[in-house]
Design a protein around this motif. Sequence first.
Motif, short mmCIF file in Angstrom:
data_model
loop_
_atom_site.label_atom_id
_atom_site.label_comp_id
_atom_site.label_asym_id
_atom_site.label_seq_id
_atom_site.Cartn_x
_atom_site.Cartn_y
_atom_site.Cartn_z
N MET A 1 -20.72 86.20 16.00
CA MET A 1 -19.82 85.95 14.86
C MET A 1 -18.52 85.29 15.34
N ALA A 2 -18.00 85.73 16.48
CA ALA A 2 -16.74 85.19 16.98
C ALA A 2 -16.88 83.69 17.27
N THR A 3 -17.97 83.32 17.92
CA THR A 3 -18.18 81.89 18.21
C THR A 3 -18.41 81.12 16.91
N ALA A 4 -19.17 81.72 15.99
CA ALA A 4 -19.42 81.06 14.71
C ALA A 4 -18.10 80.84 13.96
N LEU A 5 -17.20 81.82 14.02
CA LEU A 5 -15.89 81.67 13.36
C LEU A 5 -15.13 80.48 13.94
N GLU A 6 -15.09 80.43 15.27
CA GLU A 6 -14.40 79.31 15.93
C GLU A 6 -14.95 77.98 15.44
N GLU A 7 -16.29 77.87 15.42
CA GLU A 7 -16.91 76.58 15.08
C GLU A 7 -16.74 76.26 13.61
N LEU A 8 -16.83 77.28 12.76
CA LEU A 8 -16.67 77.06 11.32
C LEU A 8 -15.24 76.59 11.00
N LEU B 1 -5.35 80.17 24.68
CA LEU B 1 -5.80 80.91 25.87
C LEU B 1 -4.75 80.78 26.98
N ASP B 2 -4.17 79.58 27.13
CA ASP B 2 -3.12 79.38 28.13
C ASP B 2 -1.89 80.24 27.83
N TYR B 3 -1.57 80.35 26.52
CA TYR B 3 -0.42 81.16 26.14
C TYR B 3 -0.61 82.60 26.60
N TRP B 4 -1.80 83.16 26.29
CA TRP B 4 -2.04 84.55 26.69
C TRP B 4 -1.98 84.69 28.20
N ALA B 5 -2.60 83.71 28.90
CA ALA B 5 -2.66 83.81 30.37
C ALA B 5 -1.27 83.72 30.98
N GLY C 1 -0.28 80.17 14.47
CA GLY C 1 -0.43 78.75 14.73
C GLY C 1 0.19 77.89 13.64
N ASP C 2 0.13 76.57 13.83
CA ASP C 2 0.67 75.63 12.84
C ASP C 2 -0.04 75.76 11.51
N VAL D 1 -11.39 85.70 21.24
CA VAL D 1 -11.08 86.32 19.95
C VAL D 1 -9.56 86.49 19.81
N LYS D 2 -8.95 86.89 20.90
CA LYS D 2 -7.51 87.07 20.89
C LYS D 2 -6.79 85.74 20.68
N ALA D 3 -7.30 84.70 21.32
CA ALA D 3 -6.71 83.37 21.16
C ALA D 3 -6.88 82.88 19.72
N LEU D 4 -8.06 83.13 19.17
CA LEU D 4 -8.32 82.72 17.78
C LEU D 4 -7.37 83.46 16.84
#
Lengths: 100, 222
Positions: free
Chosen positions: B39-46, B62-66, A33-34, A23-26
Amino acid sequence: MGGLEAGPVDLTEAAYAPWQKRVKALALLLIRGDKAQMNVDELRRGIEDLAPEDYERLGYYERWTRSIADILTEKGLFTAEELTVKMAEVEKRWQEQGPK
Amino acid sequence: MSHEDSHKDHAKEHQHSHGHPHPQQPDSEDEPYSHEQVMATALEELLSDKGLIAAGDMSSALDYWASKTPADGARLVARCWTDPAFAQRVGENVNAAAAELDMDIGTTPVVAITNTPDLHNVLVCTLCSCYPIGLLGESPGWYKSRAYRSRVVSEPRVVLAEFGTQISDETEVRVHDSTADLRYIVIPMRPEGTEELSEGELAEIVTRDCMIGTALAKGLEE
C-alpha cells in the motif's frame, strides 16, 4: 495510553527499514511539502480510527500507511478502487521482480 | 491493551497476516512484505501519477530525515552550558536560539526544560510519538513503544531505572507530554569535572537520551 500498565521497555535500537523511511518521507511531503494535503492531527485521527484489531496487529509505520490512505481517500484525492488497482500493479511487479 | 511494544510490532510487519502467501525474493529482500508495504508503494505511485508529489520530492524528504541527528541538539546544549546568555535565550525561544546556530528546526514551538539538582525532566508523547525531530533526529523505537508511553507517566523512576538511570528520592521527577503543537527538549545538567572541556568536546558527551531525559550527561572519563 498514558498510565496504562505495560511490560518493560525494550531498549533495542532498531534501524528503520527502507520502506519505513519512505513512509515517513511521504508523510513529511503530505504534511509539510509545497503541495501539503493533510495535517498531523489528521494523520493521528486516521491511526486512532483503525479497527482495534488492526491497531494491535499492525506495526507503527503500517498504521501510518493505512491512515494516509484512509485520510486521502476521504479527501477525494483518489478513490479506494484506484488504490486497489495500483496495489495490484505493485504486487504483481514485486512478485515478478522483487520489492524495489 | 496489549503488552507488546513497537519493536515487536516491527517484527510483525514482516509476517503474513492477510491470508495469502508472497513469494520470497532472496535476491532483493530477505523478508516477505506486508499488505501495508504494498500500500505504501502504491500510495507513492498514485500520488506521483496525479502530480501531487513531484519527481525528486521523495529523495529530498529522505535527505531531510537523514540530515536530522541528535548532534544539533547536543550543539545547542553545549552552547547553553558555556554561554549563560545563550541559555537564557534558549529558555525564552528555542527555535530562535537554534537559528543563531544555523539550525532550522521548523516552526513548531520547542520548549527547553532544564534539569537541576532538585528537578529531573523526562519527555514522552502519550498520544503518539511527537518528538523534537529538528534537534534530535528520528525518535528511537522505544519512544514510540506502548511500554514507554504507558508507564513513564505513572512510574517514571521505575522506567528510568530500566534505562540504568537512577534519580535520587530527593530529586523531583517531572514528565512532560509532548503534542503535535508543542515539543520539548531537556537541557541536562553539565557533569562535574568538565570545566576544562571545549564547547565541541562538551557536545560529544550530550547524548540523545540525555535530551529526552532517560539518561544523565556523563563526563568523558566515566
